[in-house]
Enzyme design. Structure first.
Site, short mmCIF file in Angstrom:
data_model
loop_
_atom_site.label_atom_id
_atom_site.label_comp_id
_atom_site.label_asym_id
_atom_site.label_seq_id
_atom_site.Cartn_x
_atom_site.Cartn_y
_atom_site.Cartn_z
N ASP A 28 0.82 -1.21 0.00
CA ASP A 28 0.00 0.00 0.00
C ASP A 28 0.85 1.26 0.00
O ASP A 28 0.44 2.31 0.48
CB ASP A 28 -0.91 -0.01 1.23
CG ASP A 28 -0.11 -0.11 2.53
OD1 ASP A 28 0.90 -0.84 2.54
OD2 ASP A 28 -0.49 0.54 3.51
N LYS A 141 -6.27 -0.58 6.81
CA LYS A 141 -5.07 -0.29 7.61
C LYS A 141 -4.96 1.21 7.88
O LYS A 141 -5.32 2.02 7.03
CB LYS A 141 -3.83 -0.77 6.85
CG LYS A 141 -2.52 -0.19 7.40
CD LYS A 141 -1.32 -0.50 6.57
CE LYS A 141 -0.42 0.73 6.49
NZ LYS A 141 0.84 0.46 5.82
N GLU A 183 -2.44 -0.12 13.65
CA GLU A 183 -0.98 -0.09 13.54
C GLU A 183 -0.36 1.09 14.28
O GLU A 183 -0.23 2.19 13.74
CB GLU A 183 -0.58 -0.04 12.04
CG GLU A 183 0.93 -0.01 11.84
CD GLU A 183 1.35 -0.07 10.37
OE1 GLU A 183 0.47 -0.25 9.49
OE2 GLU A 183 2.56 0.05 10.11
N GLU A 185 2.94 2.16 15.06
CA GLU A 185 4.36 1.83 14.82
C GLU A 185 5.27 2.68 15.70
O GLU A 185 5.13 3.90 15.75
CB GLU A 185 4.72 2.05 13.34
CG GLU A 185 6.22 1.84 13.09
CD GLU A 185 6.64 1.77 11.62
OE1 GLU A 185 5.76 1.91 10.74
OE2 GLU A 185 7.85 1.57 11.37
N LYS A 225 -1.19 -4.51 14.43
CA LYS A 225 0.05 -4.54 13.64
C LYS A 225 1.11 -3.68 14.32
O LYS A 225 1.25 -2.50 14.04
CB LYS A 225 -0.24 -4.03 12.22
CG LYS A 225 0.98 -3.91 11.33
CD LYS A 225 0.59 -3.78 9.88
CE LYS A 225 1.77 -3.46 8.99
NZ LYS A 225 1.50 -3.65 7.58
N SER A 296 2.77 -8.87 8.61
CA SER A 296 2.15 -8.01 7.60
C SER A 296 3.28 -7.14 7.08
O SER A 296 3.41 -5.98 7.43
CB SER A 296 1.05 -7.16 8.24
OG SER A 296 0.56 -6.22 7.30
N TYR A 355 5.41 6.04 4.77
CA TYR A 355 4.88 4.97 3.94
C TYR A 355 4.05 5.48 2.78
O TYR A 355 3.52 6.56 2.84
CB TYR A 355 4.02 4.01 4.78
CG TYR A 355 4.19 2.60 4.32
CD1 TYR A 355 3.18 1.95 3.63
CD2 TYR A 355 5.41 1.94 4.53
CE1 TYR A 355 3.36 0.66 3.19
CE2 TYR A 355 5.58 0.66 4.08
CZ TYR A 355 4.57 0.03 3.42
OH TYR A 355 4.75 -1.25 2.98
P1 13P Z 1 7.11 -2.60 6.46
O1 13P Z 1 7.01 -4.06 6.69
O2 13P Z 1 7.94 -2.21 5.27
O3 13P Z 1 7.45 -1.83 7.70
O4 13P Z 1 5.67 -2.09 6.02
C1 13P Z 1 4.55 -2.60 6.57
C2 13P Z 1 3.51 -1.57 6.57
O5 13P Z 1 2.44 -1.78 6.04
C3 13P Z 1 3.79 -0.30 7.24
O6 13P Z 1 2.63 0.46 7.37
#
Ligand code: 13P
Length: 355
Positions: A28, A141, A183, A185, A225, A296, A355
């Site tokens: 994505d 997501k 997610e 992160e 995630k 993922s 991203y």
């Molecule tokens: P990466 O595995 O490259 O971190 O990407 C996963 C993702 O969808 C990040 O939003």
């Protein structure tokens, strides 16, 4: 329609996505980000080339044996394969559930510290999600990003804002029948050690689930995630793979409710091989939490594939993708033998990655 209407379907979709031995392919990347990937193999960032690349991924025979879902960028969800058939149809033929990235990217967070962001895209989300559902998407997501710095990030403001945004998003897409991948992160940027990451991550994930409770999110119809619990990229003390696995599982056990069917890790700049090895070790540990522990991955599934494809080499590209998909499928069962599949050891970490 409402969450109540979709409840049983949401649980079923989440279970199918989190089935043991399968994971999610994240494709994505925004148009700008995929442009950087294509530039690395000297391919121009045109719609035709993006279509050719993603079309190659979505016609890899046997991919559905290892991959349960694929996250698409909006362009791809509404796009046809070069042969004229919808991309969504290609995925369905492989037995892969189509998903969609619904956030509209990161914005500076006023009142917080310099590097801190909020994730945008809540306005009109229930209606947008309904359109994506009609187009064939069954999950979504939303990527919120937090960073650990020496001057006190993430701040409470950033944790609260991002947890709240994730929960509002989750509830909104469930209203329209999409399973939310939640997610939060934690970026690898920084020089903090693994203990610091664990402490911050535990707090962040707890706050996410408290916000989910306030928003009435149906946890059985969601997936988490997270990033793995690793030290900052510039930390001098590198934790051993066993410690990463153990600390990651400990963090999850302390913060993720048992009603969540699956945890699907992002790769976050780890090399392809490291992403598989850490996942494998996590699945070898005896756990209290009985969620499925899978993947993922974006970069860690596509890196060697992109290099093998080189713009035209369909067969080599698909072979490389299948190799990493199989490796991570095995890692999800704790039976991956390091080095048994071709992979790249190249660190994929990029500071301040978007991203
Ligand atoms: P990466 O595995 O490259 O971190 O990407 C996963 C993702 O969808 C990040 O939003």
């Amino acid at each position: 329609m409402t969450l109540k209407y979709y409840a049983e379907e949401l649980k079923k979709t989440a279970k199918a996505l989190a089935q043991n031995g399968k994971g999610i392919l994240a494709v994505d990347e925004s148009t700008k980000t995929v442009g950087k990937r294509l530039a690395s193999i000297n391919v121009e960032n045109t719609e035709a080339n993006r279509k050719a690349y993603r079309g190659m991924l979505f016609t890899a025979k046997g991919l559905g044996e290892f991959i349960s879902g694929a996250i698409l960028f909006e362009e791809t969800l509404f796009q046809n394969h070069p042969d004229g058939e919808p991309m969504v149809k290609k995925l369905e033929t492989l037995g892969i559930i189509p998903g969609i990235k619904v956030d509209k990217g990161l914005q500076p967070l006023p009142g917080a510290k310099n590097v801190e962001t909020l994730c945008s895209g809540l306005d009109g989300l229930v209606a947008r999600a309904a359109d994506y559902y009609t187009q064939g998407a069954r999950f979504a997501k939303w990527r919120a990003v937090l960073q650990i710095t020496e001057d006190g990030c993430p701040t409470n403001l950033s944790i609260q804002e991002n947890a709240w945004g994730l929960a509002r998003y989750a509830r909104s897409v469930q209203e329209s029948g999409l399973v939310p991948i939640i997610e939060p992160e934690i970026l690898m940027d920084g020089s903090h050690d693994i203990k610091k990451t664990a402490e911050v991550q535990e707090e962040v994930i707890k706050q996410v689930y408290m916000a989910c409770q306030l928003n009435g999110v149906l946890l059985e119809g969601t997936l988490l995630k997270p990033s793995m619990t690793v030290q900052g990229a510039n930390c001098a003390t590198k934790a051993k793979p066993e410690e990463v696995a153990q600390m990651t599982i400990r963090t999850m056990e302390r913060s993720v409710p048992a009603s969540v069917p699956g945890i699907v890790f992002l790769s976050g700049g780890l090399s392809e091989e490291a992403a598989s090895i850490y996942l494998n070790l996590m699945n070898k540990l005896e756990r209290k939490g009985n969620w499925n522990v899978g993947f993922s991955y974006g970069r860690a599934l596509q890196h060697s594939c992109l290099k093998a494809w080189k713009g035209t080499n369909l067969e080599e590209g698909q072979k490389a993708l299948l190799a990493r998909a199989q490796a991570n499928s095995e890692a999800s069962k704790g039976i991956y033998v390091a080095g048994s599949q071709p992979s790249s050891d190249e660190a994929l970490f990029v500071a301040g990655y978007s991203y």
